[in-house]
Design a protein around this motif. Structure first.
Motif, PDB file in Angstrom:
ATOM      1  N   UNK A   1       0.867  -1.179   0.000  1.00  0.00           N
ATOM      2  CA  UNK A   1       0.000   0.000   0.000  1.00  0.00           C
ATOM      3  C   UNK A   1       0.902   1.226   0.000  1.00  0.00           C
ATOM      4  N   UNK A   2       0.691   2.138  -0.899  1.00  0.00           N
ATOM      5  CA  UNK A   2       1.509   3.346  -0.992  1.00  0.00           C
ATOM      6  C   UNK A   2       0.819   4.425  -0.164  1.00  0.00           C
ATOM      7  N   UNK A   3       1.434   4.781   0.950  1.00  0.00           N
ATOM      8  CA  UNK A   3       0.827   5.730   1.883  1.00  0.00           C
ATOM      9  C   UNK A   3       0.873   7.154   1.346  1.00  0.00           C
ATOM     10  N   UNK A   4       0.137   8.025   2.023  1.00  0.00           N
ATOM     11  CA  UNK A   4       0.087   9.429   1.612  1.00  0.00           C
ATOM     12  C   UNK A   4       1.470  10.077   1.731  1.00  0.00           C
ATOM     13  N   UNK A   5       2.233   9.718   2.748  1.00  0.00           N
ATOM     14  CA  UNK A   5       3.582  10.292   2.907  1.00  0.00           C
ATOM     15  C   UNK A   5       4.483   9.922   1.736  1.00  0.00           C
ATOM     16  N   UNK A   6       4.406   8.672   1.291  1.00  0.00           N
ATOM     17  CA  UNK A   6       5.207   8.256   0.132  1.00  0.00           C
ATOM     18  C   UNK A   6       4.732   8.949  -1.137  1.00  0.00           C
ATOM     19  N   UNK A   7       3.415   9.120  -1.269  1.00  0.00           N
ATOM     20  CA  UNK A   7       2.883   9.812  -2.443  1.00  0.00           C
ATOM     21  C   UNK A   7       3.345  11.264  -2.483  1.00  0.00           C
ATOM     22  N   UNK A   8       3.288  11.944  -1.347  1.00  0.00           N
ATOM     23  CA  UNK A   8       3.712  13.347  -1.301  1.00  0.00           C
ATOM     24  C   UNK A   8       5.213  13.485  -1.545  1.00  0.00           C
ATOM     25  N   UNK A   9       6.000  12.562  -1.003  1.00  0.00           N
ATOM     26  CA  UNK A   9       7.443  12.595  -1.237  1.00  0.00           C
ATOM     27  C   UNK A   9       7.757  12.347  -2.708  1.00  0.00           C
ATOM     28  N   UNK A  10       7.047  11.427  -3.314  1.00  0.00           N
ATOM     29  CA  UNK A  10       7.228  11.147  -4.738  1.00  0.00           C
ATOM     30  C   UNK A  10       6.874  12.360  -5.584  1.00  0.00           C
ATOM     31  N   UNK A  11       5.744  12.988  -5.254  1.00  0.00           N
ATOM     32  CA  UNK A  11       5.328  14.181  -6.000  1.00  0.00           C
ATOM     33  C   UNK A  11       6.358  15.294  -5.867  1.00  0.00           C
ATOM     34  N   UNK A  12       6.844  15.517  -4.666  1.00  0.00           N
ATOM     35  CA  UNK A  12       7.814  16.583  -4.427  1.00  0.00           C
ATOM     36  C   UNK A  12       9.132  16.314  -5.156  1.00  0.00           C
ATOM     37  N   UNK A  13       9.626  15.094  -5.086  1.00  0.00           N
ATOM     38  CA  UNK A  13      10.894  14.759  -5.745  1.00  0.00           C
ATOM     39  C   UNK A  13      10.788  14.932  -7.258  1.00  0.00           C
ATOM     40  N   UNK A  14       9.701  14.472  -7.834  1.00  0.00           N
ATOM     41  CA  UNK A  14       9.527  14.602  -9.279  1.00  0.00           C
ATOM     42  C   UNK A  14       9.317  16.048  -9.695  1.00  0.00           C
ATOM     43  N   UNK A  15       8.530  16.790  -8.919  1.00  0.00           N
ATOM     44  CA  UNK A  15       8.284  18.193  -9.258  1.00  0.00           C
ATOM     45  C   UNK A  15       9.577  19.011  -9.177  1.00  0.00           C
ATOM     46  N   UNK A  16      10.380  18.764  -8.156  1.00  0.00           N
ATOM     47  CA  UNK A  16      11.643  19.498  -8.041  1.00  0.00           C
ATOM     48  C   UNK A  16      12.614  19.132  -9.155  1.00  0.00           C
ATOM     49  N   UNK A  17      12.649  17.857  -9.524  1.00  0.00           N
ATOM     50  CA  UNK A  17      13.518  17.451 -10.641  1.00  0.00           C
ATOM     51  C   UNK A  17      13.099  18.146 -11.926  1.00  0.00           C
ATOM     52  N   UNK A  18      11.805  18.146 -12.207  1.00  0.00           N
ATOM     53  CA  UNK A  18      11.312  18.806 -13.422  1.00  0.00           C
ATOM     54  C   UNK A  18      11.581  20.303 -13.372  1.00  0.00           C
ATOM     55  N   UNK A  19      11.402  20.911 -12.209  1.00  0.00           N
ATOM     56  CA  UNK A  19      11.622  22.355 -12.059  1.00  0.00           C
ATOM     57  C   UNK A  19      13.087  22.730 -12.287  1.00  0.00           C
ATOM     58  N   UNK A  20      13.999  21.958 -11.747  1.00  0.00           N
ATOM     59  CA  UNK A  20      15.427  22.252 -11.911  1.00  0.00           C
ATOM     60  C   UNK A  20      15.840  22.085 -13.373  1.00  0.00           C
ATOM     61  N   UNK A  21      15.384  21.022 -14.007  1.00  0.00           N
ATOM     62  CA  UNK A  21      15.761  20.794 -15.402  1.00  0.00           C
ATOM     63  C   UNK A  21      15.139  21.850 -16.317  1.00  0.00           C
ATOM     64  N   UNK A  22      13.884  22.179 -16.084  1.00  0.00           N
ATOM     65  CA  UNK A  22      13.231  23.215 -16.906  1.00  0.00           C
ATOM     66  C   UNK A  22      13.886  24.576 -16.692  1.00  0.00           C
ATOM     67  N   UNK A  23      14.275  24.873 -15.464  1.00  0.00           N
ATOM     68  CA  UNK A  23      14.957  26.136 -15.183  1.00  0.00           C
ATOM     69  C   UNK A  23      16.290  26.203 -15.931  1.00  0.00           C
ATOM     70  N   UNK A  24      17.045  25.120 -15.890  1.00  0.00           N
ATOM     71  CA  UNK A  24      18.300  25.077 -16.634  1.00  0.00           C
ATOM     72  C   UNK A  24      18.102  25.187 -18.123  1.00  0.00           C
ATOM     73  N   UNK A  25      17.035  24.568 -18.618  1.00  0.00           N
ATOM     74  CA  UNK A  25      16.749  24.637 -20.050  1.00  0.00           C
ATOM     75  C   UNK A  25      16.372  26.062 -20.459  1.00  0.00           C
ATOM     76  N   UNK A  26      15.524  26.711 -19.665  1.00  0.00           N
ATOM     77  CA  UNK A  26      15.096  28.072 -19.998  1.00  0.00           C
ATOM     78  C   UNK A  26      16.234  29.085 -19.882  1.00  0.00           C
ATOM     79  N   UNK A  27      17.220  28.794 -19.041  1.00  0.00           N
ATOM     80  CA  UNK A  27      18.387  29.663 -18.928  1.00  0.00           C
ATOM     81  C   UNK A  27      19.471  29.276 -19.931  1.00  0.00           C
ATOM     82  N   UNK A  28      19.149  28.382 -20.842  1.00  0.00           N
ATOM     83  CA  UNK A  28      20.013  27.913 -21.928  1.00  0.00           C
ATOM     84  C   UNK A  28      21.314  27.295 -21.422  1.00  0.00           C
ATOM     85  N   UNK A  29      21.225  26.583 -20.303  1.00  0.00           N
ATOM     86  CA  UNK A  29      22.387  25.879 -19.766  1.00  0.00           C
ATOM     87  C   UNK A  29      22.634  24.554 -20.480  1.00  0.00           C
ATOM     88  N   UNK A  30      21.666  24.107 -21.258  1.00  0.00           N
ATOM     89  CA  UNK A  30      21.810  22.866 -22.011  1.00  0.00           C
ATOM     90  C   UNK A  30      22.025  23.133 -23.490  1.00  0.00           C
TER      91      UNK A  30
END
Length: 138
Positions: A75-104
C-alpha cells in the motif's frame, strides 16, 4: 494486491519503476561514472570541480532506489505519495529552469530529446500521484 489486475496503484507503480530506472539509476550512473571528457562532450560539464556532478549522480541513484522500493510496497501511503510528488516536481523544475536559462545549449539533438523525456517523466511522476492523494483524503 500489488500485482493483481485490481490493484488501484498499478499505473503509479509502472511509472515509479520507469522513473526509478531512467531518472534515478541511469541518469545517476551517468553522472557518477562518466569520465570528464565524456561529460564535457555532452555539454554537462565545462570546467571546475567535478564533485557536484558526482554528488548529484549519487543522489539520483538514491532517488531511483526510493522510487523502485516505493513501487514494491503493498500500500503506498500518503507520505510516500507526497514525497514522490515533491521529488519529481523538483527534478522537473530544476531541469526546466536550466533549459530556460540555456544551460543545455551544448547538448546534441539526441541529448535534448533525452532531456525532454526526463522532464516528461518527472512531470508525470509529479501529477499522477495527485489522484491517489485525493482518494486517500476521502
Amino acid at each position: 494486491m500489488a500485482y493483481t489486475l485490481s490493484d488501484p496503484f498499478r499505473a503509479l507503480r509502472f511509472l515509479l519503476r520507469i522513473n526509478g530506472v531512467v531518472i534515478g539509476l541511469l541518469m545517476g550512473l551517468l553522472l557518477l561514472l562518466a569520465s570528464r571528457p565524456a561529460l564535457m562532450a555532452w555539454g554537462l560539464y565545462s570546467d571546475g570541480a567535478l564533485w557536484p556532478l558526482r554528488l548529484a549522480g549519487s543522489g539520483h541513484i538514491a532517488l531511483g532506489l526510493f522510487f523502485i522500493l516505493t513501487a514494491n510496497q503493498d500500500y503506498i501511503s500518503r507520505a510516500l505519495l507526497l514525497t514522490t510528488m515533491l521529488a519529481n516536481a523538483l527534478s522537473a523544475l530544476v531541469i526546466m529552469s536550466g533549459y530556460l536559462q540555456q544551460e543545455f545549449s551544448g547538448l546534441p539533438p539526441v541529448g535534448r530529446i533525452i532531456l525532454i523525456l526526463i522532464v516528461l517523466l518527472s512531470l508525470m511522476g509529479a501529477v499522477l500521484p495527485l489522484r491517489y492523494v485525493r482518494n486517500d483524503m476521502r
